[in-house]
Design a protein around this motif. Structure first.
Motif, PDB file in Angstrom:
ATOM      1  N   ILE A   1     -10.834 -35.935   8.038  1.00  0.00           N
ATOM      2  CA  ILE A   1     -11.986 -37.384   8.573  1.00  0.00           C
ATOM      3  C   ILE A   1     -12.784 -37.383   7.329  1.00  0.00           C
ATOM      4  CG2 ILE A   1     -14.992 -36.472   9.828  1.00  0.00           C
ATOM      5  CD1 ILE A   1     -13.171 -34.459  11.680  1.00  0.00           C
ATOM      6  N   MET A   2     -12.753 -38.673   7.208  1.00  0.00           N
ATOM      7  CA  MET A   2     -13.960 -39.504   5.724  1.00  0.00           C
ATOM      8  C   MET A   2     -12.993 -38.638   4.871  1.00  0.00           C
ATOM      9  SD  MET A   2     -15.345 -41.623   7.380  1.00  0.00           S
ATOM     10  CE  MET A   2     -16.633 -42.058   6.385  1.00  0.00           C
ATOM     11  N   SER A   3     -11.828 -38.313   4.754  1.00  0.00           N
ATOM     12  CA  SER A   3     -11.307 -37.581   3.451  1.00  0.00           C
ATOM     13  C   SER A   3     -11.900 -36.451   3.086  1.00  0.00           C
ATOM     14  CB  SER A   3     -11.494 -38.548   2.301  1.00  0.00           C
ATOM     15  OG  SER A   3     -10.276 -40.374   2.824  1.00  0.00           O
ATOM     16  N   GLY A   4     -12.403 -36.201   4.136  1.00  0.00           N
ATOM     17  CA  GLY A   4     -12.635 -34.404   3.645  1.00  0.00           C
ATOM     18  C   GLY A   4     -14.900 -34.754   3.495  1.00  0.00           C
ATOM     19  N   SER A   5     -15.284 -35.694   3.613  1.00  0.00           N
ATOM     20  CA  SER A   5     -16.468 -35.538   2.576  1.00  0.00           C
ATOM     21  C   SER A   5     -16.902 -35.027   3.391  1.00  0.00           C
ATOM     22  CB  SER A   5     -17.383 -37.217   3.166  1.00  0.00           C
ATOM     23  OG  SER A   5     -16.441 -37.774   1.618  1.00  0.00           O
ATOM     24  N   PRO A   6     -18.587 -33.892   3.436  1.00  0.00           N
ATOM     25  CA  PRO A   6     -19.205 -34.001   4.694  1.00  0.00           C
ATOM     26  C   PRO A   6     -19.686 -34.827   5.548  1.00  0.00           C
ATOM     27  CG  PRO A   6     -19.695 -32.781   2.336  1.00  0.00           C
ATOM     28  CD  PRO A   6     -18.884 -33.866   2.222  1.00  0.00           C
TER      29      PRO A   6
ATOM     30  N   THR B   1     -19.257 -35.787  14.047  1.00  0.00           N
ATOM     31  CA  THR B   1     -19.524 -37.679  13.897  1.00  0.00           C
ATOM     32  C   THR B   1     -18.419 -37.819  12.889  1.00  0.00           C
ATOM     33  OG1 THR B   1     -20.804 -37.318  12.399  1.00  0.00           O
ATOM     34  CG2 THR B   1     -21.696 -37.686  15.069  1.00  0.00           C
ATOM     35  N   ARG B   2     -18.853 -39.107  12.890  1.00  0.00           N
ATOM     36  CA  ARG B   2     -18.222 -39.478  11.051  1.00  0.00           C
ATOM     37  C   ARG B   2     -19.108 -39.774   9.998  1.00  0.00           C
ATOM     38  NH1 ARG B   2     -12.734 -40.065  11.363  1.00  0.00           N
ATOM     39  NH2 ARG B   2     -12.693 -41.626   9.876  1.00  0.00           N
ATOM     40  N   VAL B   3     -20.083 -39.928  10.497  1.00  0.00           N
ATOM     41  CA  VAL B   3     -21.727 -39.848   9.820  1.00  0.00           C
ATOM     42  C   VAL B   3     -21.794 -39.149   8.587  1.00  0.00           C
ATOM     43  CG1 VAL B   3     -23.936 -40.185  10.024  1.00  0.00           C
ATOM     44  CG2 VAL B   3     -22.656 -40.974  12.227  1.00  0.00           C
ATOM     45  N   PRO B   4     -21.692 -39.255   7.365  1.00  0.00           N
ATOM     46  CA  PRO B   4     -21.609 -38.277   6.038  1.00  0.00           C
ATOM     47  C   PRO B   4     -22.980 -37.776   6.084  1.00  0.00           C
ATOM     48  CG  PRO B   4     -20.310 -40.790   5.892  1.00  0.00           C
ATOM     49  CD  PRO B   4     -20.707 -40.854   7.323  1.00  0.00           C
ATOM     50  N   LEU B   5     -23.271 -36.751   5.573  1.00  0.00           N
ATOM     51  CA  LEU B   5     -24.723 -35.967   5.238  1.00  0.00           C
ATOM     52  C   LEU B   5     -24.689 -37.299   3.937  1.00  0.00           C
ATOM     53  CD1 LEU B   5     -26.232 -33.857   5.218  1.00  0.00           C
ATOM     54  CD2 LEU B   5     -25.265 -32.565   3.576  1.00  0.00           C
ATOM     55  N   GLN B   6     -24.115 -37.617   3.032  1.00  0.00           N
ATOM     56  CA  GLN B   6     -24.192 -38.638   2.119  1.00  0.00           C
ATOM     57  C   GLN B   6     -25.519 -39.622   2.538  1.00  0.00           C
ATOM     58  OE1 GLN B   6     -24.414 -37.922  -1.364  1.00  0.00           O
ATOM     59  NE2 GLN B   6     -26.202 -39.662  -1.744  1.00  0.00           N
ATOM     60  N   THR B   7     -24.427 -40.062   3.627  1.00  0.00           N
ATOM     61  CA  THR B   7     -24.905 -41.568   4.319  1.00  0.00           C
ATOM     62  C   THR B   7     -26.568 -40.631   4.904  1.00  0.00           C
ATOM     63  OG1 THR B   7     -23.390 -42.418   5.256  1.00  0.00           O
ATOM     64  CG2 THR B   7     -25.446 -43.060   6.256  1.00  0.00           C
TER      65      THR B   7
ATOM     66  N   GLN C   1     -31.022 -36.181  15.318  1.00  0.00           N
ATOM     67  CA  GLN C   1     -32.145 -35.986  15.361  1.00  0.00           C
ATOM     68  C   GLN C   1     -32.597 -34.656  15.291  1.00  0.00           C
ATOM     69  OE1 GLN C   1     -35.667 -36.740  17.773  1.00  0.00           O
ATOM     70  NE2 GLN C   1     -37.290 -35.940  16.878  1.00  0.00           N
ATOM     71  N   THR C   2     -32.101 -33.627  16.271  1.00  0.00           N
ATOM     72  CA  THR C   2     -31.936 -32.222  15.977  1.00  0.00           C
ATOM     73  C   THR C   2     -30.976 -31.654  15.356  1.00  0.00           C
ATOM     74  OG1 THR C   2     -31.874 -32.473  18.695  1.00  0.00           O
ATOM     75  CG2 THR C   2     -30.927 -29.773  17.043  1.00  0.00           C
ATOM     76  N   GLN C   3     -30.064 -32.255  13.943  1.00  0.00           N
ATOM     77  CA  GLN C   3     -29.344 -31.414  13.089  1.00  0.00           C
ATOM     78  C   GLN C   3     -29.776 -32.168  12.114  1.00  0.00           C
ATOM     79  OE1 GLN C   3     -27.966 -33.967  16.084  1.00  0.00           O
ATOM     80  NE2 GLN C   3     -25.749 -32.928  15.836  1.00  0.00           N
ATOM     81  N   VAL C   4     -30.714 -33.307  11.799  1.00  0.00           N
ATOM     82  CA  VAL C   4     -31.190 -33.943  11.042  1.00  0.00           C
ATOM     83  C   VAL C   4     -32.653 -32.921  10.483  1.00  0.00           C
ATOM     84  CG1 VAL C   4     -32.816 -35.609   9.902  1.00  0.00           C
ATOM     85  CG2 VAL C   4     -30.727 -35.978  10.816  1.00  0.00           C
ATOM     86  N   LEU C   5     -33.441 -32.648  11.966  1.00  0.00           N
ATOM     87  CA  LEU C   5     -34.334 -31.466  11.572  1.00  0.00           C
ATOM     88  C   LEU C   5     -33.703 -30.262  11.316  1.00  0.00           C
ATOM     89  CD1 LEU C   5     -36.949 -32.338  14.809  1.00  0.00           C
ATOM     90  CD2 LEU C   5     -36.670 -33.048  12.514  1.00  0.00           C
ATOM     91  N   GLN C   6     -32.355 -30.210  11.210  1.00  0.00           N
ATOM     92  CA  GLN C   6     -32.359 -28.443  11.260  1.00  0.00           C
ATOM     93  C   GLN C   6     -31.779 -28.550   9.089  1.00  0.00           C
ATOM     94  OE1 GLN C   6     -28.782 -27.645  13.719  1.00  0.00           O
ATOM     95  NE2 GLN C   6     -30.012 -26.799  14.846  1.00  0.00           N
ATOM     96  N   VAL C   7     -30.973 -29.743   8.657  1.00  0.00           N
ATOM     97  CA  VAL C   7     -30.649 -30.201   7.668  1.00  0.00           C
ATOM     98  C   VAL C   7     -32.418 -30.055   6.802  1.00  0.00           C
ATOM     99  CG1 VAL C   7     -30.289 -31.844   6.119  1.00  0.00           C
ATOM    100  CG2 VAL C   7     -28.652 -31.329   8.111  1.00  0.00           C
TER     101      VAL C   7
END
Length: 83
Positions: A19-24, A29-35, A57-63
């Motif tokens: 998935i996305m060459s191993g990027s977190p 999803t295929r949405v990179p944390l870097q995005t 939204q939930t994951q973003v708030l957790q991050v």
């Protein structure tokens, strides 16, 4: 605190070579944390990211919570060592 490990352990992000060459990415999803970080640095910021990816939204708030706690802990350690 290894933030990426905490995010992975809590199943907020994952890294998979298929998935996305191993990027977190956000789990499921295929949405990179870097995005997410790129959006935060941009003009639209958090509001634009959530408008484009409302399902995260939930994951973003957790991050944000985990990163904030890590920063506060680091600040406490720094202050304790300089006192």
């Amino acid at each position: 605190m290894d933030i990426q490990k905490v995010l992975s352990d809590r199943r907020i992000i994952c890294s998979d070579p298929d998935i996305m060459s191993g990027s977190p990415v956000f789990v499921g999803t295929r949405v990179p944390l870097q995005t997410f970080f790129d959006y935060l640095e941009g003009e639209g910021g958090l509001a634009e990211f959530l408008a484009d990816f409302p399902h995260l939204q939930t994951q973003v708030l957790q991050v944000l919570e985990i990163i904030t706690k890590a920063m506060l802990n680091q600040e406490q350690i720094t202050c304790a060592h300089s006192a």
